[in-house]
Design a protein around this motif. Structure first.
Motif, PDB file in Angstrom:
ATOM      1  N   PHE A  11       0.836  -1.215   0.000  1.00  0.00           N
ATOM      2  CA  PHE A  11       0.000   0.000   0.000  1.00  0.00           C
ATOM      3  C   PHE A  11       0.870   1.264   0.000  1.00  0.00           C
ATOM      4  CE2 PHE A  11      -2.976   3.165   1.726  1.00  0.00           C
ATOM      5  CZ  PHE A  11      -4.045   2.966   0.867  1.00  0.00           C
ATOM      6  N   TYR A  19       2.004   5.732  -8.201  1.00  0.00           N
ATOM      7  CA  TYR A  19       1.002   6.562  -8.882  1.00  0.00           C
ATOM      8  C   TYR A  19       0.999   8.001  -8.350  1.00  0.00           C
ATOM      9  CZ  TYR A  19      -0.505   2.016 -10.572  1.00  0.00           C
ATOM     10  OH  TYR A  19      -0.525   0.765 -11.161  1.00  0.00           O
ATOM     11  N   ILE A  25       2.973   5.772 -15.284  1.00  0.00           N
ATOM     12  CA  ILE A  25       1.937   4.983 -15.969  1.00  0.00           C
ATOM     13  C   ILE A  25       1.826   5.418 -17.441  1.00  0.00           C
ATOM     14  CG2 ILE A  25       0.067   6.454 -15.111  1.00  0.00           C
ATOM     15  CD1 ILE A  25      -1.681   4.103 -14.845  1.00  0.00           C
ATOM     16  N   GLY A  65     -10.589   2.569 -10.020  1.00  0.00           N
ATOM     17  CA  GLY A  65      -9.151   2.451 -10.315  1.00  0.00           C
ATOM     18  C   GLY A  65      -8.890   2.997 -11.700  1.00  0.00           C
ATOM     19  N   CYS A  66      -9.426   4.204 -11.946  1.00  0.00           N
ATOM     20  CA  CYS A  66      -9.508   4.754 -13.314  1.00  0.00           C
ATOM     21  C   CYS A  66      -8.160   5.167 -13.887  1.00  0.00           C
ATOM     22  CB  CYS A  66     -10.456   5.942 -13.335  1.00  0.00           C
ATOM     23  SG  CYS A  66      -9.901   7.298 -12.269  1.00  0.00           S
ATOM     24  N   GLY A  67      -7.121   5.320 -13.038  1.00  0.00           N
ATOM     25  CA  GLY A  67      -5.817   5.720 -13.549  1.00  0.00           C
ATOM     26  C   GLY A  67      -5.859   7.086 -14.207  1.00  0.00           C
ATOM     27  N   LEU A  89      -7.371   6.051  -6.095  1.00  0.00           N
ATOM     28  CA  LEU A  89      -6.669   6.398  -4.847  1.00  0.00           C
ATOM     29  C   LEU A  89      -5.730   7.584  -5.054  1.00  0.00           C
ATOM     30  CD1 LEU A  89      -6.344   5.217  -1.965  1.00  0.00           C
ATOM     31  CD2 LEU A  89      -4.481   3.814  -2.850  1.00  0.00           C
ATOM     32  N   SER A  90      -5.293   7.778  -6.288  1.00  0.00           N
ATOM     33  CA  SER A  90      -4.252   8.771  -6.560  1.00  0.00           C
ATOM     34  C   SER A  90      -4.852  10.131  -6.896  1.00  0.00           C
ATOM     35  CB  SER A  90      -3.380   8.299  -7.727  1.00  0.00           C
ATOM     36  OG  SER A  90      -2.621   9.381  -8.228  1.00  0.00           O
ATOM     37  N   LEU A  93      -3.459  11.430 -10.259  1.00  0.00           N
ATOM     38  CA  LEU A  93      -4.075  10.887 -11.472  1.00  0.00           C
ATOM     39  C   LEU A  93      -5.464  11.475 -11.694  1.00  0.00           C
ATOM     40  CD1 LEU A  93      -2.944   7.149 -11.447  1.00  0.00           C
ATOM     41  CD2 LEU A  93      -1.980   9.076 -12.677  1.00  0.00           C
ATOM     42  N   ALA A 112     -10.861   7.796  -3.633  1.00  0.00           N
ATOM     43  CA  ALA A 112     -11.304   6.808  -2.639  1.00  0.00           C
ATOM     44  C   ALA A 112     -10.512   5.525  -2.788  1.00  0.00           C
ATOM     45  CB  ALA A 112     -12.799   6.503  -2.814  1.00  0.00           C
ATOM     46  N   ASP A 113     -10.492   4.766  -1.708  1.00  0.00           N
ATOM     47  CA  ASP A 113      -9.930   3.420  -1.713  1.00  0.00           C
ATOM     48  C   ASP A 113     -11.029   2.481  -2.196  1.00  0.00           C
ATOM     49  OD1 ASP A 113      -9.015   0.886  -1.071  1.00  0.00           O
ATOM     50  OD2 ASP A 113      -8.192   1.485   0.862  1.00  0.00           O
ATOM     51  N   PHE A 114     -10.709   1.650  -3.171  1.00  0.00           N
ATOM     52  CA  PHE A 114     -11.773   0.804  -3.745  1.00  0.00           C
ATOM     53  C   PHE A 114     -12.273  -0.277  -2.784  1.00  0.00           C
ATOM     54  CE2 PHE A 114      -8.185  -1.055  -6.659  1.00  0.00           C
ATOM     55  CZ  PHE A 114      -7.650  -1.817  -5.620  1.00  0.00           C
ATOM     56  N   HIS A 115     -11.645  -0.414  -1.619  1.00  0.00           N
ATOM     57  CA  HIS A 115     -12.185  -1.338  -0.620  1.00  0.00           C
ATOM     58  C   HIS A 115     -13.398  -0.734   0.088  1.00  0.00           C
ATOM     59  CE1 HIS A 115      -7.945  -2.648  -1.098  1.00  0.00           C
ATOM     60  NE2 HIS A 115      -8.473  -3.848  -1.000  1.00  0.00           N
ATOM     61  N   CYS A 132      -6.655  -3.034 -12.085  1.00  0.00           N
ATOM     62  CA  CYS A 132      -6.414  -2.422 -10.779  1.00  0.00           C
ATOM     63  C   CYS A 132      -6.610  -3.402  -9.626  1.00  0.00           C
ATOM     64  CB  CYS A 132      -7.312  -1.192 -10.577  1.00  0.00           C
ATOM     65  SG  CYS A 132      -9.066  -1.539 -10.672  1.00  0.00           S
ATOM     66  N   HIS A 135      -3.872  -4.718  -7.303  1.00  0.00           N
ATOM     67  CA  HIS A 135      -3.276  -3.873  -6.263  1.00  0.00           C
ATOM     68  C   HIS A 135      -3.865  -4.166  -4.890  1.00  0.00           C
ATOM     69  CE1 HIS A 135      -0.639  -1.601  -8.744  1.00  0.00           C
ATOM     70  NE2 HIS A 135      -1.600  -1.109  -9.488  1.00  0.00           N
TER      71      HIS A 135
HETATM   72  C1  LIG Z   1      -2.553   0.149 -13.775  1.00  0.00           C
HETATM   73  S1  LIG Z   1      -3.575   1.463 -13.253  1.00  0.00           S
HETATM   74  C2  LIG Z   1      -5.016   1.117 -14.217  1.00  0.00           C
HETATM   75  C3  LIG Z   1      -5.693   2.366 -14.684  1.00  0.00           C
HETATM   76  C4  LIG Z   1      -6.867   2.214 -15.611  1.00  0.00           C
HETATM   77  N1  LIG Z   1      -7.979   1.499 -15.049  1.00  0.00           N
HETATM   78  C5  LIG Z   1      -6.464   1.599 -16.932  1.00  0.00           C
HETATM   79  O1  LIG Z   1      -7.058   0.608 -17.336  1.00  0.00           O
HETATM   80  O2  LIG Z   1      -5.570   2.137 -17.587  1.00  0.00           O
HETATM   81  C6  LIG Z   1      -4.105   0.969 -11.623  1.00  0.00           C
HETATM   82  C7  LIG Z   1      -4.861   2.070 -10.901  1.00  0.00           C
HETATM   83  O3  LIG Z   1      -5.428   1.508  -9.704  1.00  0.00           O
HETATM   84  C8  LIG Z   1      -5.379   2.513  -8.714  1.00  0.00           C
HETATM   85  N2  LIG Z   1      -5.492   1.915  -7.384  1.00  0.00           N
HETATM   86  C9  LIG Z   1      -4.613   1.088  -6.791  1.00  0.00           C
HETATM   87  N3  LIG Z   1      -5.025   0.760  -5.548  1.00  0.00           N
HETATM   88  C10 LIG Z   1      -6.210   1.400  -5.357  1.00  0.00           C
HETATM   89  C11 LIG Z   1      -7.136   1.452  -4.262  1.00  0.00           C
HETATM   90  N4  LIG Z   1      -6.907   0.809  -3.119  1.00  0.00           N
HETATM   91  N5  LIG Z   1      -8.252   2.188  -4.432  1.00  0.00           N
HETATM   92  C12 LIG Z   1      -8.489   2.872  -5.581  1.00  0.00           C
HETATM   93  N6  LIG Z   1      -7.636   2.867  -6.643  1.00  0.00           N
HETATM   94  C13 LIG Z   1      -6.512   2.130  -6.535  1.00  0.00           C
HETATM   95  C14 LIG Z   1      -4.030   3.182  -8.942  1.00  0.00           C
HETATM   96  O4  LIG Z   1      -3.940   4.448  -8.328  1.00  0.00           O
HETATM   97  C15 LIG Z   1      -3.979   3.232 -10.470  1.00  0.00           C
HETATM   98  O5  LIG Z   1      -4.506   4.424 -10.971  1.00  0.00           O
END
Ligand SMILES: C[S@@+](CC[C@H](N)C(=O)[O-])C[C@H]1O[C@@H](n2cnc3c(N)ncnc32)[C@H](O)[C@@H]1O
Length: 279
Positions: A11, A19, A25, A65-67, A89-90, A93, A112-115, A132, A135
């Motif tokens: 984490f 990120y 990325i 986890g939209c990146g 989370l970022s 981003l 937000a945290d996706f949990h 995502c 992670h």
């Molecule tokens: C590899 S990127 C994927 C981005 C996008 N969905 C794509 O397909 O290109 C992974 C993303 O997951 C997010 N992420 C990781 N852990 C997370 C969490 N606990 N809650 C929310 N987002 C998270 C990261 O910040 C990052 O933007």
């Protein structure tokens, strides 16, 4: 083998350097995009699946986890009446996502945290979670959250990679002697991958469709491999090599023949719905 120190489930790494900006990325996906020899762009596949899945009208869509928001922007373009919330989370981003989203689009971004998704029960018609879930040390918890947020009849689209994605790079690292133990290291995608995603999703969702696409990436020379490799947290390469791909390329050329290199991956798209309530 579970690697407790995997940078992808650490984490501190995920909420910190991995990120902390859009740079890593963006360079990583750029290097892959330039080398792509086969396999459709994932965001386009997801947008097609989304257009098939959502009801007519003004669906509510969450891109979790939209990146950098590549998929979010395609969804906004394909489904102009949708209300889209991009969640990540970022904070850095999300700044990029807000900048990239078309002005006037019915879209917003939330940190937000996706949990613990910031969405009400049954609030979404469609939830996307692309590349995502690996992670999370327990992705089934995130999938249960997604299921909670889906409206009756709602759809989840989950994209993951095979655990052995890019394994050819492990062999290259070992041959170069830069990372002799690379083939024995755990996959970055260990917690959620093509081989376990159906089982994980079935704990909370009804599986509707599983699609596997093979991808191949051809890097003409070591310079292009270095551009990708410099973005990988897997090998723990020193910053003096990763901060400048040209330096990393020169180091690789000292150790390996400067020839074309191919690596592969399977991308799995899982389409699922909220499990029917038990009486
Ligand atoms: C590899 S990127 C994927 C981005 C996008 N969905 C794509 O397909 O290109 C992974 C993303 O997951 C997010 N992420 C990781 N852990 C997370 C969490 N606990 N809650 C929310 N987002 C998270 C990261 O910040 C990052 O933007």
């Amino acid at each position: 083998m579970r690697n407790a120190t995997s940078p992808f489930t650490d984490f501190g790494q995920v909420s910190g350097p991995l990120y902390a900006s859009a740079d890593r990325i963006s360079r990583r996906t750029g290097a892959l995009h330039r080398a792509r020899a086969s396999g459709r762009h994932a965001a386009e596949v997801i947008a097609d699946l989304a257009a098939e899945a959502v009801p007519s009208g003004a669906p509510v869509i969450a891109d979790i986890g939209c990146g950098r928001g590549t998929t979010t922007c395609l969804l906004a373009a394909r489904l102009p009446r949708a209300r889209i919330v991009a969640i990540d989370l970022s904070a850095a981003l999300l700044v990029t996502v807000r900048r990239r989203l078309p002005t006037g689009a019915g879209a917003g971004a939330a940190r937000a945290d996706f949990h613990r998704l910031p969405l009400g029960d049954g609030a979404c018609n469609l939830a996307v979670a692309a590349f995502c879930l690996y992670h999370s040390p327990s992705p089934e918890r995130v999938i249960a959250e997604i299921a909670r947020c889906l409206a009756p009849g709602g759809t989840a689209i989950i994209a993951v990679k095979s655990a052995d994605s890019y394994r050819e790079l492990d062999q290259l690292m070992a041959t170069s002697r830069l990372v002799p133990d690379a083939p024995g290291r755990s996959s970055l995608y260990e917690t959620a991958h093509s081989g376990n995603i159906t089982r994980l999703a079935a704990t909370s969702l009804d599986i509707r469709q599983v699609i596997n696409h093979s991808h191949a990436f051809v890097f003409p020379t070591l310079a292009e491999i270095a551009e990708y490799l410099a973005t990988s947290p897997k090998y723990g390469l020193p910053a003096c090599l990763t901060s400048d791909p040209a330096v990393l390329a020169a180091e690789l050329r000292r150790r390996l023949p400067d020839e074309s290199f191919t690596m592969t991956s399977v991308v799995t798209y899982l389409v699922a719905g909220r499990a029917a309530a038990t009486p």
